[in-house]
Design a protein around this motif. Structure first.
Motif, PDB file in Angstrom:
ATOM      1  N   THR A   1      21.842 -24.910 -12.236  1.00  0.00           N
ATOM      2  CA  THR A   1      21.436 -26.017 -11.360  1.00  0.00           C
ATOM      3  C   THR A   1      22.644 -26.839 -10.948  1.00  0.00           C
ATOM      4  O   THR A   1      23.504 -27.148 -11.768  1.00  0.00           O
ATOM      5  N   ILE A   2      22.683 -27.199  -9.661  1.00  0.00           N
ATOM      6  CA  ILE A   2      23.746 -28.060  -9.152  1.00  0.00           C
ATOM      7  C   ILE A   2      23.122 -29.322  -8.552  1.00  0.00           C
ATOM      8  O   ILE A   2      21.924 -29.358  -8.250  1.00  0.00           O
ATOM      9  N   LEU A   3      23.939 -30.353  -8.387  1.00  0.00           N
ATOM     10  CA  LEU A   3      23.513 -31.605  -7.787  1.00  0.00           C
ATOM     11  C   LEU A   3      24.242 -31.820  -6.467  1.00  0.00           C
ATOM     12  O   LEU A   3      25.469 -31.715  -6.409  1.00  0.00           O
ATOM     13  N   LEU A   4      23.476 -32.106  -5.428  1.00  0.00           N
ATOM     14  CA  LEU A   4      24.046 -32.538  -4.163  1.00  0.00           C
ATOM     15  C   LEU A   4      23.902 -34.053  -4.099  1.00  0.00           C
ATOM     16  O   LEU A   4      22.781 -34.572  -3.982  1.00  0.00           O
ATOM     17  N   THR A   5      24.990 -34.772  -4.229  1.00  0.00           N
ATOM     18  CA  THR A   5      24.950 -36.228  -4.158  1.00  0.00           C
ATOM     19  C   THR A   5      25.052 -36.649  -2.692  1.00  0.00           C
ATOM     20  O   THR A   5      25.984 -36.265  -1.982  1.00  0.00           O
ATOM     21  N   LEU A   6      24.093 -37.438  -2.236  1.00  0.00           N
ATOM     22  CA  LEU A   6      24.023 -37.832  -0.843  1.00  0.00           C
ATOM     23  C   LEU A   6      24.759 -39.151  -0.603  1.00  0.00           C
ATOM     24  O   LEU A   6      24.759 -40.037  -1.464  1.00  0.00           O
ATOM     25  N   SER A   7      25.366 -39.292   0.554  1.00  0.00           N
ATOM     26  CA  SER A   7      26.060 -40.543   0.871  1.00  0.00           C
ATOM     27  C   SER A   7      25.068 -41.662   1.165  1.00  0.00           C
ATOM     28  O   SER A   7      25.383 -42.843   1.029  1.00  0.00           O
ATOM     29  N   GLU A   8      23.834 -41.280   1.559  1.00  0.00           N
ATOM     30  CA  GLU A   8      22.764 -42.257   1.793  1.00  0.00           C
ATOM     31  C   GLU A   8      21.505 -41.754   1.097  1.00  0.00           C
ATOM     32  O   GLU A   8      21.088 -40.614   1.295  1.00  0.00           O
ATOM     33  N   SER A   9      20.894 -42.593   0.261  1.00  0.00           N
ATOM     34  CA  SER A   9      19.748 -42.165  -0.534  1.00  0.00           C
ATOM     35  C   SER A   9      18.499 -41.973   0.317  1.00  0.00           C
ATOM     36  O   SER A   9      18.290 -42.670   1.321  1.00  0.00           O
ATOM     37  N   ILE A  10      17.660 -41.023  -0.105  1.00  0.00           N
ATOM     38  CA  ILE A  10      16.336 -40.822   0.498  1.00  0.00           C
ATOM     39  C   ILE A  10      15.403 -41.877  -0.099  1.00  0.00           C
ATOM     40  O   ILE A  10      15.329 -42.022  -1.324  1.00  0.00           O
ATOM     41  N   SER A  11      14.674 -42.621   0.736  1.00  0.00           N
ATOM     42  CA  SER A  11      13.843 -43.714   0.230  1.00  0.00           C
ATOM     43  C   SER A  11      12.355 -43.517   0.476  1.00  0.00           C
ATOM     44  O   SER A  11      11.526 -44.172  -0.154  1.00  0.00           O
ATOM     45  N   ASP A  12      11.996 -42.608   1.367  1.00  0.00           N
ATOM     46  CA  ASP A  12      10.593 -42.412   1.728  1.00  0.00           C
ATOM     47  C   ASP A  12      10.044 -41.209   0.971  1.00  0.00           C
ATOM     48  O   ASP A  12      10.484 -40.074   1.167  1.00  0.00           O
ATOM     49  N   SER A  13       9.034 -41.443   0.136  1.00  0.00           N
ATOM     50  CA  SER A  13       8.466 -40.365  -0.669  1.00  0.00           C
ATOM     51  C   SER A  13       7.657 -39.379   0.166  1.00  0.00           C
ATOM     52  O   SER A  13       7.333 -38.285  -0.301  1.00  0.00           O
ATOM     53  N   ALA A  14       7.311 -39.743   1.411  1.00  0.00           N
ATOM     54  CA  ALA A  14       6.548 -38.856   2.290  1.00  0.00           C
ATOM     55  C   ALA A  14       7.439 -38.058   3.234  1.00  0.00           C
ATOM     56  O   ALA A  14       6.962 -37.205   3.977  1.00  0.00           O
ATOM     57  N   GLU A  15       8.736 -38.311   3.189  1.00  0.00           N
ATOM     58  CA  GLU A  15       9.647 -37.646   4.113  1.00  0.00           C
ATOM     59  C   GLU A  15       9.775 -36.165   3.774  1.00  0.00           C
ATOM     60  O   GLU A  15       9.915 -35.781   2.618  1.00  0.00           O
ATOM     61  N   VAL A  16       9.707 -35.312   4.794  1.00  0.00           N
ATOM     62  CA  VAL A  16       9.861 -33.873   4.617  1.00  0.00           C
ATOM     63  C   VAL A  16      11.353 -33.533   4.654  1.00  0.00           C
ATOM     64  O   VAL A  16      12.035 -33.806   5.647  1.00  0.00           O
ATOM     65  N   ILE A  17      11.830 -32.943   3.585  1.00  0.00           N
ATOM     66  CA  ILE A  17      13.264 -32.670   3.428  1.00  0.00           C
ATOM     67  C   ILE A  17      13.491 -31.161   3.336  1.00  0.00           C
ATOM     68  O   ILE A  17      12.711 -30.437   2.693  1.00  0.00           O
ATOM     69  N   THR A  18      14.552 -30.669   3.961  1.00  0.00           N
ATOM     70  CA  THR A  18      14.983 -29.279   3.802  1.00  0.00           C
ATOM     71  C   THR A  18      16.470 -29.251   3.466  1.00  0.00           C
ATOM     72  O   THR A  18      17.213 -30.180   3.791  1.00  0.00           O
ATOM     73  N   VAL A  19      16.885 -28.172   2.817  1.00  0.00           N
ATOM     74  CA  VAL A  19      18.294 -27.976   2.497  1.00  0.00           C
ATOM     75  C   VAL A  19      18.679 -26.552   2.853  1.00  0.00           C
ATOM     76  O   VAL A  19      17.851 -25.625   2.760  1.00  0.00           O
ATOM     77  N   GLN A  20      19.906 -26.371   3.288  1.00  0.00           N
ATOM     78  CA  GLN A  20      20.395 -25.041   3.662  1.00  0.00           C
ATOM     79  C   GLN A  20      21.853 -24.912   3.242  1.00  0.00           C
ATOM     80  O   GLN A  20      22.664 -25.807   3.507  1.00  0.00           O
TER      81      GLN A  20
END
Length: 860
Positions: free
Chosen positions: A514-533
């Motif tokens: 497992t790795i961690l991607l640390t974001l420069s701006e945090s995700i704050s909305d629990s309903a937001e649809v997120i994808t990673v590539q």
């Protein structure tokens, strides 16, 4: 055929993981082997032609071992992949604690796939030792002796684990040598490297005096190609400890073809000096005799052989017979034969360099070429053409490296895949060696493809606070490959990835999926649809293949805005720490702490750091680290062909140390605005008070066993009424103490039994009675019952506890996890189902007799 073999490897790997991944359930003794060890053994099996081992043939048994080996061998005799790993031939597994956990797991500690010493019997291992042996981080013994199928192969640096004690490659004829990574093996006890083509090794000073005195039996270096330059350094080290040549069992006789092969290009009429640098540097002990083409040169007995004007008849192959009385005098066996150096080739024109070995690395990102001569970077390795199953792969650059610059690493524009047929072509004729020899054209030379299983992404999820994304893979990830990784994170907006780092693994810190991607701006909305590539970069498996660009992967959004305020405190009782961070399961990156009034710490310079944060309902783990960089420097010595000695300082270690003592981390839970568990930790600030009451006085009383001191002990202070006390200052929560008492010369209970205690956060007062190993009389607790114990459902029934006031439950580290008021209750039920399996302790305080009784609880 290669495709079929790779399919078999994958199938057996999956099968192996299934048979070794039995989770502990019905019994504490259930067998579970660490997954990383399983993968290492599978790789070793295929890299060494496991199906054709003698031990994998029908009917193999104890009688197939040499007589001597039958008396010393400790292992099983089943075929590999037939039954659990603990029963495989040449493999020994032992239970080992898991770092930062109260759990343990079985690890491979011996790898002995041999059936006899030297040529007494061979198991027919054939191939190479794979770099996956680096996954065996608990390995203590490796013995490969008597298997010449390794001829001219190299030992991977990954094998040199700090745990390694026995290193035995006798009669394997490995090439190269023991690199400076061997200095990691600080607990080495036995070295047997005779009958190999090793031509270099580090000094043994890294073991220190204590380590040298822990050597077991003879240390065998002879019948290799090790220059006496290396042997002199080892003897020098031994002499600093003892003048007795038999003390360490050092044997270095009968070397052959020592040193490095050298080519000297000299036109007719030029002057030449040939120097023998392989006999050592203590000239008063060394003798030389030069030979040309095998014939002795009369009178040529100096270190240097000079030719004022080269003639045609001078061209040829020069060697030196050497003798070093300094090394010989310390050798435990003086039966020396003749020792010759490798050749100095005096030629008019440089010979053509050739490629002697080549293979694609595990990750598929580069090819290692081994040349017959010293190469130079000032040549066009990018002119080489690489083909993988018809795919043309460009060579981005070439790097000349290795101890004598005979290795060239070709970095590829695109990674080779597992199982592909790889060829190398070259027709430019611009690559040259150091003397100007030109590499001839190469047409479709096949390169051995050692590329391993490539990892792929399984799933992704946000951290609870939205500051990062955890990405999980189906294979361990190499942390060194994360630096150039590029990920695309999309939601209502594009999120920039600030840092990519490895999450600590379950068994070893640097072995994780497992790795961690640390974001420069945090995700704050629990309903937001997120994808990673995964877009590009050099991410590869740990000793595995390279990750390919992925599709869009949905991210499980765990972000929550419902938070409970949590205060975590760390107290430095040592008054010495400065650079402190907290690493928590809720945060993608470590949090820097400052003892200056920030982070909620009300008082500056009080050695207490406090972190205040808001967390969702969940279970959490945390650890506190010192970020002090511990650096040491190693001196690497090298001698060039002219005898010039170069000393190079290189950094050896750099790390950050956990401040928690022992194999555990702290845990707490948040639920319904209530915080329970361990949110306070102190280092070196827990005094432990030992009080013991004797049935009669008259003699001095000693606390024994602290710091394994069973000879002198601590004299205890008399308090009166035959009560004695002693305080151990500033211990760490989690410290495990074995102790006992001595009255005059009489030991408690007159048995070797000892008491045990685990230091906990809070008050640590121990009240004992001399010679009594329970804290209340037997007749006072005879009617107390706790059952069932062990408990499969983690629920217990308690009977006979009239007169007791409170129950306290401690985990195996002495940390309080539960407290119950039971005053005036006789029978009650105790439900510990929320807790992990393991050993716990129940203590109950009796109001009438003012004593405490303790029971051990086993949760399965």
């Amino acid at each position: 055929m290669k495709f079929m073999k790779n399919d078999i490897i994958k199938s057996i790997t999956i099968f192996l993981l299934l048979i070794t991944a039995n989770v502990i359930g019905t019994s504490q003794s259930d067998y579970k082997l660490a997954e990383q060890d399983s993968l290492a053994l599978v790789a070793f099996y295929w890299a060494t032609d496991g199906p054709n081992w003698t031990s994998n043939q029908a009917g193999f048994s104890m009688s197939d071992l040499s007589t001597e080996w039958q008396d010393t061998y400790d292992g099983q005799f089943n075929n590999w992949f037939d039954g659990p790993v603990k029963d495989w031939f040449g493999v020994k597994v032992e239970k080992r604690p898991i770092v930062n956990s109260v759990d343990s797991i079985y690890r491979v500690t011996w790898l002995w796939p041999v059936i006899g010493r030297r040529t007494d019997g061979q198991n027919l291992l054939n191939g190479y030792v794979p770099t996956e042996v680096g996954l065996l981080t608990a390995l203590e013994q490796i013995r490969l002796n008597g298997n010449d199928g390794f001829t001219d192969e190299l030992i991977p640096d990954e094998l040199y684990q700090p745990t390694l004690r026995y290193f035995d490659t006798e009669s394997c004829w490995f090439a190269g040598g023991l690199s400076d990574e061997f200095r990691n093996c600080t607990d080495i006890r036995k070295i047997n490297i005779r009958y190999n083509f090793y031509d270099f090794m580090p000094n043994l000073d890294f073991v220190g005096e204590e380590g040298a005195r822990n050597f077991e039996g003879s240390q065998w270096f002879y019948n290799s190609r090790l220059s006496y330059f290396y042997m002199e350094r080892i003897v020098d080290f031994f002499y600093t400890i003892s003048p007795n040549p038999m003390e360490f069992g050092f044997e270095a006789r009968d070397m052959f073809d020592v040193g490095d092969e050298i080519e000297i290009v000299a036109p007719v009429g030029s002057s030449v000096e040939m120097v023998c640098n392989d006999a050592g540097v203590k000239e008063e002990f060394i003798t030389y005799q030069w030979f040309k083409d095998g014939l002795s040169k009369f009178g040529k007995k100096d270190k240097t052989y000079s030719l004022a004007s080269v003639k045609e008849s001078d061209y040829g192959h020069y060697t030196t017979r050497i003798e070093n009385e300094y090394v010989k005098s310390y050798d435990g066996n003086g039966n020396y034969g003749e020792v010759f150096t490798k050749g100095i080739h005096l030629v008019a024109e440089p010979a053509t360099p050739t490629i002697t070995k080549s293979f694609v690395a595990n990750n598929g990102q580069y090819i290692d070429l081994y040349f017959s001569k010293t190469m130079t970077d000032a040549t066009g390795f990018t002119e080489m053409k690489v083909s993988a199953e018809g795919r043309e792969i460009a060579v981005e650059s070439g790097l000349v490296h290795g101890r004598i610059d005979r290795q060239v690493r070709l970095f590829l524009e695109e990674a080779v895949k597992e199982g592909e047929m790889v060829t190398l072509s070259y027709d430019s004729e611009v690559i040259k060696d150091k003397n100007g020899g030109v590499l001839l054209s190469i047409a479709d030379m096949e390169i051995e493809n050692r590329t391993r299983f490539a990892p792929s992404i399984l799933e992704a999820e946000t951290t609870l606070d939205g500051s990062g994304i955890r990405v999980s893979f189906d294979y361990f990830i190499d942390p060194a490959s994360l630096g150039s990784a590029s990920f695309n994170v999309e939601g209502n907006t594009s999120y920039s990835v600030e840092n990519v780092s490895l999450i600590d693994g379950d068994v070893d810190k640097d072995i994780s999926k497992t790795i961690l991607l640390t974001l420069s701006e945090s995700i704050s909305d629990s309903a937001e649809v997120i994808t990673v590539q995964y877009m590009e970069g050099g991410i590869n498996g740990l000793y595995g293949g390279s990750l390919e660009e992925s599709d869009l992967i949905p991210v499980d959004n765990n972000v929550t805005v419902d938070r409970t305020t949590v205060v975590i405190s760390f107290e430095d009782g040592s008054d010495a720490l400065e650079n402190v961070v907290i690493k928590g399961s809720w945060k993608a990156t470590a949090v820097q702490l400052y003892d200056d009034g920030t982070n909620g710490d009300a008082v500056a310079a009080d050695n207490i750091w406090t972190l205040e944060t808001g967390l969702a309902d969940d279970d959490y783990k945390w650890d506190v680290y010192s970020r002090e960089i511990i650096s040491s420097f190693d001196t690497i010595t090298s001698v060039d062909t002219l005898g010039n000695v170069t000393l190079t300082l290189i950094p050896k270690t750099s790390n950050a140390d956990s401040l928690l003592n022992g194999n555990f981390i702290l845990e707490f839970s948040v639920g319904d605005d209530v915080v329970t568990g361990d949110t306070v930790y102190g280092i070196y600030n827990r005094d432990v008070i030992f009080n013991v009451k004797l049935d009669a006085g008259g003699d001095d009383v000693y606390l024994m066993g602290i710091n394994d001191d069973w000879n002198d002990g601590f004299l205890m202070e008399a308090l009166g009424d035959n009560v004695y006390t002693y305080t151990l200052p500033k211990l760490t929560a989690g410290d495990f103490l074995n102790y006992n008492y001595r009255k005059g010369e009489s030991w408690e209970n007159e048995t070797p039994d000892t008491r045990t205690y685990t230091v906990k956060n809070g008050e640590n007062v121990i009240n004992d009675e001399f010679g009594i190993f329970s804290n209340v009389e037997e007749d006072e607790i005879a009617n107390l019952k706790v059952f069932p114990n062990p408990s499969l459902d983690k629920k217990f029934t308690l009977e006979g506890f009239e007169g007791f006031k409170t129950l306290k439950i401690y985990n195996g580290l002495g940390q309080s996890v539960k407290q119950i008021s039971i005053e005036h209750k006789s029978n009650l039920n105790l439900d510990l189902s929320p807790f992990q399996s393991g050993v716990y302790y129940l203590t109950a305080e009796n109001l009438d007799i003012e004593k405490i009784v303790t029971f051990k609880l086993i949760l399965n």
